[in-house]
Design an enzyme around this catalytic site. Sequence first.
Site, PDB file in Angstrom:
ATOM      1  N   ASP A   1       0.530  -1.014   0.126  1.00  0.00           N
ATOM      2  CA  ASP A   1       0.116  -0.325  -0.156  1.00  0.00           C
ATOM      3  C   ASP A   1       1.224   1.380  -0.003  1.00  0.00           C
ATOM      4  O   ASP A   1       1.982   1.062  -0.166  1.00  0.00           O
ATOM      5  CB  ASP A   1      -1.216  -0.227   1.116  1.00  0.00           C
ATOM      6  CG  ASP A   1      -0.323   0.056   2.374  1.00  0.00           C
ATOM      7  OD1 ASP A   1       0.428   0.326   2.447  1.00  0.00           O
ATOM      8  OD2 ASP A   1      -0.639  -1.452   3.592  1.00  0.00           O
TER       9      ASP A   1
ATOM     10  N   LYS B   1      -4.238   1.817   0.295  1.00  0.00           N
ATOM     11  CA  LYS B   1      -4.487   2.250   1.326  1.00  0.00           C
ATOM     12  C   LYS B   1      -4.850   3.311   2.483  1.00  0.00           C
ATOM     13  O   LYS B   1      -3.399   3.962   2.679  1.00  0.00           O
ATOM     14  CB  LYS B   1      -4.562   1.262   2.674  1.00  0.00           C
ATOM     15  CG  LYS B   1      -5.700   0.135   1.617  1.00  0.00           C
ATOM     16  CD  LYS B   1      -4.806  -1.464   2.979  1.00  0.00           C
ATOM     17  CE  LYS B   1      -5.941  -1.042   3.715  1.00  0.00           C
ATOM     18  NZ  LYS B   1      -7.009  -1.358   4.198  1.00  0.00           N
TER      19      LYS B   1
END
Length: 457
Positions: free
Chosen positions: A248, A270
């Site tokens: 991420d 994210k």
Amino acid sequence: MDHLPIFCQLRDRDCLIVGGGDVAERKARLLLDAGARLTVNALAFIPQFTAWADAGMLTLVEGPFDESLLDTCWLAIAATDDDALNQRVSEAAEARRIFCNVVDAPKAASFIMPSIIDRSPLMVAVSSGGTSPVLARLLREKLESLLPLHLGQVAKYAGQLRGRVKQQFATMGERRRFWEKLFVNDRLAQSLANNDQKAITETTEQLINEPLDHRGEVVLVGAGPGDAGLLTLKGLQQIQQADVVVYDRLISDDIMNLVRRDADRVFVGKRAGYHCVPQEEINQILLREAQKGKRVVRLKGGDPFIFGRGGEELETLCNAGIPFSVVPGITAASGCSAYSGIPLTHRDYAQSVRLITGHLKTGGELDWENLAAEKQTLVFYMGLNQAATIQQKLIEYGMPGEMPVAIVENGTAVTQRVIDGTLTQLGELAQQMNSPSLIIIGRVVGLRDKLNWFSNH
């Protein structure tokens, strides 16, 4: 990267060294070992050059440098004690688009010579880009001590087996798993060193005929808070063995540069309040890739079991019967506090630490009364957008407004930024910072002025 490391095939190719002294002799040894067809030009030569010439190993041209010597060359080295002559050789080579090394003058050279660890056919080259040859030499010496002398024999034997292994194992993943077994087999390495053909054959047949584990697996790896140097050794080993790396936005480029070059990389960027890829889909990505028989690394910032949703991802794998393991990482609270000069505990100020998510679900409520108590340190993850609420609630439940607070942005990275103040300023301070940031609240923050060692940002 200022220089591209390459390995040149010089066997039976014309090369030139200008210089006839000790330095030139060291360079000549390397080119002769590489099988080059070597010409050496100088006004005079040390005895070793004469011996090589008498043995037919190279050609000597005694006299001033003549640019025509470069006409058939693939590569040249200027190794005299005359800077002007070295420069002339370099310029003449450059005009002919011939790579030229200039000893002790990397800026004048079109290529540099690394420190070499020779375990032929395995070769390791170490270079500082010409800025610190002593450092490169020290690193080479350390690597020399780590690499067994018979490693080259293992590499050569592996080359002999490649055709059979390709026939025996259908997929790239199967072949890689076989090679990993072979290269860590101490008995085979020792048998090769002893030239024990019977033991070599027996061990090889055993390795080839052993059933491979075709099941995939997932390894949850904590990458730490930002500084690539904080990645654990086991974490490094896992990302260098992975077929697929799922990562991420909290994973730095420095860490991603350590991933195995031919591994597939899946970005699931994210951040607090927004998910580029929904969590359920991330779970399914891990499951699908593992079911293909691949070794999957789920690379997470900090520690995967501290506000990293690692447990949720592993539950999906567990329910599907996929093998998994976890490599812990340095969590953001530990890394950010250490790099900010803020001890999370202190005998005089804090006897406990609380790690709290500031990214609350709708309707969620924290135990503010206990959080407002003295003699503890509060660390809020993903709390930047909730800073004003955190300030209001803690003051409402009795925490003094002058309680020291700090916000750490990009903790442990070279771009780390820290601002501090008091609880009454928390909401205002948060508006000056960007994600990812960590909020630290407690008397220990007051020690930052004395203990800060990393930066003054």
